[in-house]
Design a protein around this motif. Sequence first.
Motif, short mmCIF file in Angstrom:
data_model
loop_
_atom_site.label_atom_id
_atom_site.label_comp_id
_atom_site.label_asym_id
_atom_site.label_seq_id
_atom_site.Cartn_x
_atom_site.Cartn_y
_atom_site.Cartn_z
N ILE A 233 42.54 -45.52 -95.43
CA ILE A 233 42.38 -46.78 -96.14
C ILE A 233 43.45 -47.72 -95.63
CG2 ILE A 233 42.44 -47.92 -98.37
CD1 ILE A 233 41.81 -45.23 -99.64
N GLN B 247 45.61 -51.44 -95.37
CA GLN B 247 46.29 -52.29 -96.35
C GLN B 247 45.50 -53.54 -96.69
OE1 GLN B 247 50.21 -53.41 -95.14
NE2 GLN B 247 50.39 -54.99 -96.68
N THR C 230 53.73 -46.24 -98.80
CA THR C 230 54.03 -47.39 -99.64
C THR C 230 55.51 -47.70 -99.53
OG1 THR C 230 53.95 -48.26 -101.88
CG2 THR C 230 54.47 -45.94 -101.66
N THR D 118 39.43 -50.24 -87.93
CA THR D 118 38.71 -49.56 -89.01
C THR D 118 37.46 -48.87 -88.48
OG1 THR D 118 39.44 -51.28 -90.51
CG2 THR D 118 37.70 -49.85 -91.30
N PRO E 61 47.64 -49.16 -99.71
CA PRO E 61 46.32 -49.65 -100.11
C PRO E 61 46.38 -50.69 -101.22
CG PRO E 61 46.67 -47.50 -101.05
CD PRO E 61 47.85 -47.78 -100.15
N THR E 62 47.51 -50.79 -101.89
CA THR E 62 47.55 -51.72 -103.03
C THR E 62 48.54 -52.85 -102.85
OG1 THR E 62 49.20 -50.33 -104.11
CG2 THR E 62 46.91 -49.91 -104.67
N SER F 239 42.32 -55.44 -96.80
CA SER F 239 40.88 -55.21 -96.68
C SER F 239 40.14 -56.43 -96.15
CB SER F 239 40.30 -54.81 -98.03
OG SER F 239 40.61 -55.81 -98.97
N MET G 239 36.63 -50.72 -99.32
CA MET G 239 37.39 -50.03 -98.28
C MET G 239 37.55 -48.55 -98.65
SD MET G 239 39.34 -51.00 -95.56
CE MET G 239 39.26 -49.55 -94.54
N ILE G 240 37.82 -48.29 -99.92
CA ILE G 240 37.96 -46.91 -100.38
C ILE G 240 36.62 -46.19 -100.30
CG2 ILE G 240 38.48 -45.49 -102.41
CD1 ILE G 240 40.60 -47.58 -103.15
N GLN H 91 38.94 -54.02 -101.56
CA GLN H 91 39.74 -52.81 -101.43
C GLN H 91 38.96 -51.60 -101.95
OE1 GLN H 91 42.73 -53.13 -99.78
NE2 GLN H 91 42.64 -50.94 -99.66
N ALA I 206 46.25 -43.24 -97.02
CA ALA I 206 46.18 -44.55 -97.64
C ALA I 206 47.43 -45.32 -97.22
CB ALA I 206 46.11 -44.42 -99.16
N ASP I 207 47.24 -46.32 -96.36
CA ASP I 207 48.37 -47.06 -95.84
C ASP I 207 48.57 -48.33 -96.68
OD1 ASP I 207 50.35 -48.21 -94.39
OD2 ASP I 207 49.33 -48.16 -92.46
#
Lengths: 324, 406
Positions: free
Chosen positions: B114, B116, B231, A226, B200-201, B118, B183-184, B180, B197-198
Amino acid sequence: MLRFLVRRVLAAVVILVLISAVTYVLFFALPIDPAQLSCGKSCTPQNIALIHRNLGLDKPVPVQWWDYVSGVFTGRHLPLGNCPAPCLGLSFTNDTPIWSTLMDRFPTTLSLGVGGAAIFLTVGVGLGLLSAWRQGRLTDRIASAVSLLGQSVQIYFIGPLAIFLFADRLGWLDAGHDPDWSSDPVGSLSGVILPCLVMSVIFWSNYSRQTRSLMIEQLSEEHVRTARAKGMGSAYVFFRYALRGAMGPIITIFGIDLGSILGGTVITESTFGLHGLGQLAVSAVLGTDLPMEMGVMLFGATAIVAFNILIDACYAFIDPRIRL
Amino acid sequence: MTTVTTPQPRPEPPAPRGTGDPFLSVRDLRVRFATEDGEVRAVDGLSFDLERGRTLGIVGESGSGKSVTNLAVLGLHDPRGTTVSGRVTLDGQELLGAPRKRLEKLRGAKMSMIFQDSLTALSPYYTVGRQIAEPYRKHTGASRHRARQRAVEMLGRVGIPQPQRRVDDFPHQFSGGMRQRAMIALALVCDPQLLIADEPTTALDVTVQAQILDLLKDLQRQTGTSIVFVTHDLGVVADVCDDVLVMYAGRCVETGTVRDILKTPEHPYSWGLLSSIPRLKAPVDVPLRPIPGSPPSLLDPPPGCPFHPRCAFRDEVAGDRCATERPQLLLTGARGSACHLDGDRKRAIFADRIRPALGRRPEAASPAAAGPEGPDADRTAEPEADRTVADEPAAEPEADQGEGNR
């Protein structure tokens, strides 16, 4: 933090009491009568009984032990002489208080331990960082080879070699003498440099290899990725993120090594003819100076326990997840 | 968004569909890892374009090369043992092989990512605020004080309550959803034009998941950021994506708009993905049909179509071509799939055998089979039939919602 310290100090006291009990039992388990030792060759049974009474050896063992432990805090008046507050008894060989001898010798050992640790941490961790930074390249291999060299030698082998080369032949460094920091700091420094260097060599390889693998592991951590994804420079990521994560384990290893460092100083002192605690312990064992042996053991144990508490406190500064 | 998979040695396939210069353009991307067992072709000739302000969903199983693609775009792959070839241009600027310093200037500023998880993606050793402020200071040269203000502002924007106070918290003091969001905030602190966004949720529970998706959509509306959304959740794809790229074994097997992929998928693998989603309104007696088998080893991919060992329709192709000849990605505009089945056959199979089992009303299926124009006809016929269990109910999108954002 305060609660942590109180808790750890209490635990340390328990540990030290146990250690003193064990050493006291050892003292009496030895097939040597202390009275016989201090009495000499021409000894009558009356003399031995007198000495028993003088030393308090006629009392039950737990009472003797209690006298010994309370003497550490209150001091004792022994028939052979006065023994002020941190009283660890009187030496069999010259009837002087053990504590003052320990204090006399401690600066040498402390200088060796601190100096040696500073050098091997710098060199070992430094080589490890260099290896991790240049992983798989020539620099990595050279650094690994240099640190491996340290693992394959012994203090009593490279010690004389180093004295011969650096002190006798090249004349760069002092062959080693006991430091006296208050009156001659410069001379003290030059006197301990070579012993510290020699002692540090055996520790290099462990630290460099551990640091290398810890750093490589950290560099593949997601939070390090990161940091790179944020656009931070490689050196910044390496030192601020990866090294930060590797520091905890390195300190843990250092804590485990405290005992070995003390052991290393013993050999180094003998090799360089220095008069520290290690040399004191060796001569006490050879001369069956039982109070001195006990004193050195207790003192060493206390030092290691105290440093361990310090190291645990360090974790809290390194890792914010640890609350003391 | 368009996609082509090229025949092996062709160096530079033509960019199809002239809609001006795409913001992000990937051409014939190949990523290979040297391992002890041999060479792994993690990404094998992938091409796609992403225009400004649009969202591309990359869908596929674990190990299909989704994440590797994105790491290669940002230049975050491990340089040791990894070979990357092809072309990746961001706003006309070549990224592959660009000097490290130039990439460091772009990363976090113009393009950001972003991750996965966090919990592991944020450093446990520094405060959330510091980690957000760091790239801002680096890329804008702002003072420490100004960067901290910016971190507070960003935390507020992503919906962290009391950002002024939470800015000095460490990641472990945040909940999963808040991390998260942080992270965003970190990814968006320099107003990037490309956001990857890898998943992210994936690590979040569904209510938080819906909040995060809404947040991303809002931020995209405000800033016009282009998003690559990786995703394996088709419900999420339906919610946020404009275009979809289905990856299998390091290649694109099907691409099109989100409507194309969800309403009239053409590739048997896409059918399998759709069939394995549980649906709330599906009849309970129709079992879910997971794709049999597991993804192929990328060390030694099967000959021909990499999906053929798991494909139920290979017998429909004459001469066992699926096992011998690799199907090319044939594009009509931005729509296409890599399969030997011919177009009519694909539509017929989907209409007759796949779609009914998805639990949609049978009459809605027939217009879809009529041809590529079909999808519009069934827009009203099945307003909410696509609802998946994985989506949280309140913010449930229809598959069409992507259209509204264009």
